[in-house]
Design an enzyme around this catalytic site. Structure first.
Site, mmCIF file in Angstrom:
data_model
loop_
_atom_site.group_PDB
_atom_site.id
_atom_site.type_symbol
_atom_site.label_atom_id
_atom_site.label_comp_id
_atom_site.label_asym_id
_atom_site.label_seq_id
_atom_site.Cartn_x
_atom_site.Cartn_y
_atom_site.Cartn_z
ATOM 1 N N ARG A 38 0.835 -1.223 0.000
ATOM 2 C CA ARG A 38 0.000 0.000 0.000
ATOM 3 C C ARG A 38 0.857 1.255 0.000
ATOM 4 N NH1 ARG A 38 -1.624 1.674 4.449
ATOM 5 N NH2 ARG A 38 -2.188 -0.358 5.285
ATOM 6 N N TYR A 94 -15.758 19.536 -13.388
ATOM 7 C CA TYR A 94 -16.102 18.120 -13.501
ATOM 8 C C TYR A 94 -17.294 17.767 -12.608
ATOM 9 C CZ TYR A 94 -15.746 13.089 -13.492
ATOM 10 O OH TYR A 94 -16.045 11.760 -13.615
ATOM 11 N N ASP A 163 -6.709 21.116 -12.393
ATOM 12 C CA ASP A 163 -7.134 19.852 -12.990
ATOM 13 C C ASP A 163 -6.737 19.908 -14.460
ATOM 14 O OD1 ASP A 163 -8.493 17.790 -14.328
ATOM 15 O OD2 ASP A 163 -10.090 17.746 -12.832
ATOM 16 N N LYS A 188 -8.461 9.403 -18.879
ATOM 17 C CA LYS A 188 -8.845 10.052 -20.140
ATOM 18 C C LYS A 188 -7.677 10.028 -21.127
ATOM 19 C CE LYS A 188 -12.480 10.775 -17.668
ATOM 20 N NZ LYS A 188 -12.729 11.975 -16.879
HETATM 21 C C1 LIG Z 1 -12.998 12.144 -15.534
HETATM 22 C C2 LIG Z 1 -12.540 13.381 -14.835
HETATM 23 C C3 LIG Z 1 -12.246 13.375 -13.480
HETATM 24 C C4 LIG Z 1 -12.425 12.147 -12.635
HETATM 25 O O1 LIG Z 1 -11.573 11.121 -12.983
HETATM 26 P P1 LIG Z 1 -11.872 9.555 -12.698
HETATM 27 O O2 LIG Z 1 -10.649 8.909 -13.225
HETATM 28 O O3 LIG Z 1 -13.126 9.228 -13.428
HETATM 29 O O4 LIG Z 1 -12.036 9.426 -11.221
HETATM 30 C C5 LIG Z 1 -11.796 14.551 -12.914
HETATM 31 N N1 LIG Z 1 -11.652 15.684 -13.628
HETATM 32 C C6 LIG Z 1 -11.947 15.740 -14.938
HETATM 33 C C7 LIG Z 1 -11.775 17.012 -15.678
HETATM 34 C C8 LIG Z 1 -12.402 14.591 -15.583
HETATM 35 O O5 LIG Z 1 -12.708 14.653 -16.877
#
Ligand SMILES: *Cc1c(COP(=O)(O)O)cnc(C)c1O
Length: 371
Positions: A38, A94, A163, A188
């Site tokens: 972990r 998001y 982000d 993504k």
């Molecule tokens: C998809 C996304 C998230 C969350 O990510 P996960 O991998 O689904 O937890 C956060 N910020 C943005 C801009 C996203 O597109």
């Protein structure tokens, strides 16, 4: 392409395979990095080095990988904020941010929100501990000036997290623009194949990295070694994928502009997009997401149904194009006919032709109604 690869050793693989280990041999005092699964894993270490090199070339940032983007986002928010602190979120970010908002409020943190566009978050910064930026915003594709917001936030003593999911580090480098944290969902574009959930936090500040790493250990939101390895493998094609996807996104945005049934085309790479001026000062590539609006819900649904090369699915940044009517989720302030289109790595001509064919099939007459 080579980011995070170990030094070459004869007869060793270029990218060592995933290490599946809950614990490691550990006689004597536990001084080495790998003690318990972990805490650390060699497969994460390679990936963390790779992402650190991408986020901050030449001066690699410390990076901590997580089981998902939300785990990474929560790690920054929850390791930094205490009861009585204030945090500024975007109000157009998001989808899961409102859940985090609720959670932080329940913990006694004051959450303020403002739109991404026009750098509106600067107006509610006074006394905040953390500014959370999402640029380009998802799904509206508004852009804010990271440098200007960082300057303002730092002068008031606030940390800044960006982000960077949509841009990826090839599109924009938040740490070089002054941010304290670059955070992303690597589910993504970073991994790009729609088969892995993963996230990361990068920071140039060792104390902040320690706090985030500690949070990962406390919560245990750790990636599996297989996911981490797949992600690292996928990074070898990040530039190829991203260059193709960004170039096709611009081509598609131009093509959509010419269509009478399509309104509100947004892509930060379009020279006259409202986001372009700011985006061009801080982005090197404008991302693979294009958004636009069809006249109503029914036409948006028929358009999505008619696409052959594009899956009606959420998420973005993958090599296979996806699109969705965003209004089906509720929560985003978008028209019923609003479509978020994630441009994949298909042959650009095939993809644009597929989109135009599906639009043609709507039979738009130009008077606002299909016949
Ligand atoms: C998809 C996304 C998230 C969350 O990510 P996960 O991998 O689904 O937890 C956060 N910020 C943005 C801009 C996203 O597109």
């Amino acid at each position: 392409m080579r980011a995070g690869l170990p030094e070459p050793h004869k007869y060793e693989p270029t990218l060592p395979g995933p290490v599946f280990a809950a614990h490691y041999h550990l006689p004597g005092d536990p001084t080495g990095p790998y003690t318990y699964g972990r805490d650390e894993n060699p497969t994460w270490t390679h990936l963390e080095r790779a992402i650190g090199e991408l986020e901050s070339p030449g001066d690699p940032a410390q990076t901590v990988v997580f089981a998902s983007g939300m785990a990474a986002i929560s790690a920054v928010a929850l390791s930094q904020l205490r009861a009585g602190d204030a945090v500024v979120f975007p109000d157009d970010g998001y989808q899961a941010l409102p859940l985090l908002h609720e959670q932080l409020t329940a913990y006694g943190v004051e959450v303020r929100t403002a739109p991404t566009g026009g750098d509106a978050q600067r107006k509610v910064l006074a006394g905040a501990k953390l500014l959370w930026i999402e640029t380009p915003s998802n799904p509206g594709l508004d852009v804010c000036d990271i440098r200007a917001l960082v300057r303002e936030a730092h002068s008031g003593g606030a940390l800044v997290a960006v982000d960077n999911t949509l841009a990826t580090p090839l599109g924009q480098r938040p740490l070089a623009l002054g941010a304290d944290f670059s955070v992303a969902s690597d589910t993504k574009g970073m991994t790009g194949h729609g088969d892995v959930l993963l996230g990361h936090v990068s920071t140039g500040d060792p104390a902040l990295a320690t706090a985030v790493r500690r949070w990962r250990k406390v919560v245990g939101a750790i990636p599996g070694p297989m996911e981490a390895w797949l992600a690292h493998r996928s990074l070898a094609t990040l530039q190829l994928r991203h260059d193709r996807q960004c170039a096709t996104a611009l081509t598609l945005a131009h093509a959509l502009r010419e269509r009478p049934e399509v309104s509100g085309v947004r892509y930060p790479g379009l020279p006259d997009d409202p986001s372009h001026a700011v985006a061009s000062r801080q982005m090197r590539r404008y991302g693979s997401v294009v958004s636009f609006t069809l006249p109503d819900r029914e036409q948006a649904e028929r358009f999505l149904d008619g696409l052959r090369l594009v899956d009606d699915a959420t998420s973005f940044g993958g090599v296979r194009s996806t699109a969705e009517r965003r209004g089906r989720w509720g929560g985003d302030a978008v028209p019923e006919g609003f479509v978020r289109f994630s441009v994949g790595a298909e042959d650009p001509e095939d993809l644009v032709a597929d989109v135009l064919r599906s639009l043609d099939a709507l039979g738009f007459t130009g008077n606002g109604a299909a016949d």
